[in-house]
Each structure stands twice: as structure tokens, then as C-alpha cells.
Scaffold this motif. Structure first.
Motif, short mmCIF file in Angstrom:
data_model
loop_
_atom_site.label_atom_id
_atom_site.label_comp_id
_atom_site.label_asym_id
_atom_site.label_seq_id
_atom_site.Cartn_x
_atom_site.Cartn_y
_atom_site.Cartn_z
N GLY A 14 0.77 -1.11 -0.02
CA GLY A 14 -0.01 0.08 -0.02
C GLY A 14 0.92 1.31 -0.22
O GLY A 14 1.98 1.33 -0.50
N ARG A 15 0.21 2.43 0.57
CA ARG A 15 0.95 3.65 0.80
C ARG A 15 1.09 4.13 1.94
O ARG A 15 -0.09 3.91 2.66
CB ARG A 15 0.28 4.67 -0.26
N ILE A 16 2.12 4.71 2.64
CA ILE A 16 2.06 5.06 3.87
C ILE A 16 2.41 6.64 3.75
O ILE A 16 3.77 6.71 3.04
CB ILE A 16 2.97 4.08 4.76
N THR A 17 2.09 7.59 4.53
CA THR A 17 2.70 8.85 4.75
C THR A 17 3.13 8.91 6.17
O THR A 17 2.29 8.79 7.08
CB THR A 17 1.41 9.75 4.45
N VAL A 18 4.46 9.35 6.09
CA VAL A 18 4.93 9.72 7.53
C VAL A 18 5.72 10.95 7.30
O VAL A 18 6.28 11.28 6.73
CB VAL A 18 6.13 8.58 7.66
N MET B 211 3.38 12.13 13.04
CA MET B 211 2.22 12.08 12.32
C MET B 211 2.33 10.87 11.27
O MET B 211 3.09 10.99 10.56
CB MET B 211 1.70 13.42 11.87
N TYR B 212 1.26 10.03 10.97
CA TYR B 212 1.32 9.25 10.00
C TYR B 212 -0.16 8.54 9.72
O TYR B 212 -0.93 8.59 10.53
CB TYR B 212 2.44 8.02 10.40
N GLY B 213 -0.12 7.82 8.40
CA GLY B 213 -1.37 7.25 7.99
C GLY B 213 -1.13 6.34 7.02
O GLY B 213 -0.19 6.54 6.13
N PHE B 214 -1.82 5.27 6.88
CA PHE B 214 -1.49 4.33 5.77
C PHE B 214 -2.85 3.55 4.71
O PHE B 214 -3.81 3.72 5.74
CB PHE B 214 -0.50 3.37 5.91
N GLU B 215 -2.48 3.44 3.52
CA GLU B 215 -3.61 2.93 2.99
C GLU B 215 -3.07 1.71 2.23
O GLU B 215 -2.39 1.66 1.30
CB GLU B 215 -3.75 4.26 1.87
N PRO B 216 -3.85 0.41 2.98
CA PRO B 216 -3.16 -0.93 2.60
C PRO B 216 -4.10 -1.26 1.12
O PRO B 216 -5.05 -0.79 0.94
CB PRO B 216 -3.86 -1.69 3.53
N VAL B 217 -3.60 -2.15 0.18
CA VAL B 217 -3.99 -2.57 -0.82
C VAL B 217 -4.44 -3.99 -0.60
O VAL B 217 -3.44 -4.77 -0.34
CB VAL B 217 -3.25 -2.18 -2.00
N GLY B 218 -5.65 -4.36 -0.29
CA GLY B 218 -6.06 -5.70 0.24
C GLY B 218 -5.52 -5.85 1.46
O GLY B 218 -5.34 -5.13 2.43
N GLN B 219 -5.38 -7.11 1.88
CA GLN B 219 -4.87 -7.77 3.25
C GLN B 219 -3.37 -7.37 3.67
O GLN B 219 -2.50 -7.41 2.70
CB GLN B 219 -5.14 -9.30 3.29
#
Length: 297
Positions: free
Chosen positions: A77-81, A101-109
């Protein structure tokens, strides 16, 4: 704080500043209770397994009150740190110092571990965020083994448990230091735009509850709001105002779910100048009123 003076040449329109909060007395209200110093939690869910009501916990910008290690054993996926977005895949490790500060967007499992360690300088944990990719099986086995050993101590309640947990955390810190010595590309902010975005997110974390606008943060960093939003767009594809709003509304949702604080008190704690303005902004960001969100499980 040193001023950032690098120039970014892309065009962008000035951002409107959000209303400044009124000078109100900070209410003496308990915050969300602190979690145990040592925790090992599974990263076993993907975007397609989360309800719409719960995706905010994974994807929105947030931070933790202790150093945190993310070890992905499966998925991508994509992660923003710290305002910098990168792709991640299997056997990627992210280390996040306190209040990163962070957040991530997984692709699937996605599978792996989220490890929380004490905010203790004697452990010698890194002071900056890290992103490492491990291709060697022995490296993958080493970090997985240390995490699982820490988890056994946390869950075991054996004699000497506290000392054993501290020793396991120290071994993880030493292991990270050794990997940094042989892996030169772990730096998350290699250029001017990414350094400015990282400085902005760090400042937001330190002053999150002050009700400041993007203009305030830009001035503190020695740049214009336009310059700051250009840098953030280059670093992570989001404007400075979007990052700020996302971080604020994650904190608002967390307080609504994890405390019984009145909406008015949450608005005051997050620097909104009135409960009505907070409710309008929250509805615009989430599609729900604060009270409706609190009731949605």
C-alpha cells in the motif's frame, strides 16, 4: 527552530486560513488514558475488511504517545510519515518516534505487527522516522523473532517481566542501529520539499490543540502558505490544509469514541472557537455530526 528557506517553483493558490480560536480557559478535563508502555498488536486487516465507519482508524493522519514500530510481513500500500508518502510492501519496517504523524492506505490484506515501546532515552531508539526494506530472510526472521519474544513477555506475567521487556526493547533498539549502519536509504526526507513537509507535521503535532491556521505554521517555518502547500503536495499529494484538517479530525473522532467528553469540551480541547463551528467542520469532513459519529459503532 531553524527556518526553511528552500524554494519550490510549482504554482498554487493561497490557502484560506481557518478561524482562530477565542482565548478560552482550557477546561480541566481528563484526556484519553495512556496505554501500557509495552504493546504488540496485530496488523491483520486490510482496507477491504474494514467498515466505512472504521477506516478512519487506519487511513487518517494520527500519531502515538510512544515510539512505534510497524513491521509489515504481508501486503502492500501507501504510507505517509511526517508528510512524506511512500509505497510499502512485505518485509518493510517503519519506525516512528513519539508523536510522529502518519497514516497508511493498504491495498488488500495487510499483516504484521504494531509495536509500542516506552518513550525512554536510555533505550537508544532512533530520533528520526525510518523506512527499511529487508530482502534477506535472516533479517526478516531476526526482527520477527524479537517482536514475538517481546509479545511473550508482555503476555506471560513471569517473574522479572518488567526487566525482560526492557531487555527485549533494548535488543530491538540495538538491532535497528545496526541495520541503519548498513542501509543508507532509510531517510524519509531527502529533499527540500520533504524536509519542509516533515517540519510542518512535527509543528502541527506539537501545537495540535492550539487552534492554529496553516498561515501560522507557514510563518513559524519562514515560508508562505502557498510555498508550504506546494511542498506538501510534492511530498505526499495533499495540501497543508488537508493534512491539518485530517489530523485534527482523527483526534476528534478518537475523543468521541474513547471518552465521554461533551462535544463542547472536545471542540475546546482541539482549539475550535465554538462547538457549532466544530460540529460544522466535523460534518463536512466525515459526513456525520459529532453526536451521530459517537453513536455509530
Amino acid at each position: 527552530m531553524s527556518k526553511v528557506t528552500e524554494h519550490v517553483t510549482a504554482d498554487a493558490s493561497p490557502l484560506p486560513e481557518t478561524p482562530k480560536k477565542r482565548k478560552l480557559r482550557t477546561p480541566d478535563i481528563p484526556d484519553i488514558p495512556a496505554q501500557p508502555a509495552y504493546r504488540v498488536l496485530p496488523l491483520g486487516r486490510g482496507s477491504n475488511t474494514l467498515s466505512t465507519a472504521e477506516k478512519w482508524r487506519m487511513q487518517a493522519m494520527r500519531s502515538h504517545r510512544s515510539p512505534t514500530l510497524l513491521w509489515f510481513t504481508r501486503g502492500q500500500g501507501r504510507i505517509t510519515v511526517s508528510g512524506v508518502t511512500r509505497g510499502f510492501g512485505p518485509h518493510n519496517l517503519l519506525f516512528l518516534p513519539t508523536r510522529t504523524m502518519y497514516g497508511f492506505e493498504p491495498v488488500g490484506q495487510v499483516m504484521g505487527y504494531r509495536v509500542h515501546l516506552p518513550d525512554d532515552v536510555t533505550l537508544g531508539l532512533p530520533e528520526e522516522p525510518l523506512h527499511m526494506r529487508f530482502r534477506e530472510v535472516h533479517q526478516q526472521n531476526e526482527i520477527t523473532g524479537m517482536i514475538e519474544a517481546l509479545q511473550r513477555e508482555i503476555e506471560g506475567h513471569q517473574p522479572g517481566r518488567d526487566r525482560a521487556m526492557a531487555l527485549q526493547a533494548g535488543m530491538i533498539a540495538v538491532w535497528l542501529e545496526r541495520q541503519m549502519s548498513v542501509m543508507p536509504d532509510y531517510d524519509m526526507a531527502p529533499d527540500a520539499s520533504r524536509r519542509l513537509a516533515a517540519a510542518f507535521t512535527a509543528l502541527v503535532e506539537s501545537e495540535l490543540r492550539e487552534g492554529h491556521s496553516v498561515g501560522h505554521y507557514a510563518a513559524a517555518l519562514g515560508v508562505t502558505p502557498t510555498h508550504l502547500t506546494r511542498a506538501c503536495n510534492i511530498a505526499c499529494g495533499r495540501s497543508a490544509s488537508t493534512i491539518l484538517a485530517d489530523r485534527l479530525h482523527f483526534e476528534a473522532r478518537r475523543m468521541l469514541r474513547e471518552t465521554d467528553l461533551p462535544v463542547k469540551s472536545i471542540a475546546e480541547k482541539l482549539g475550535f472557537h465554538s462547538a457549532a463551528y466544530f460540529s460544522r467542520a466535523f460534518h463536512k469532513h466525515t459526513g456525520l455530526s459529532p453526536r451521530d459519529f459517537r453513536q455509530t459503532r
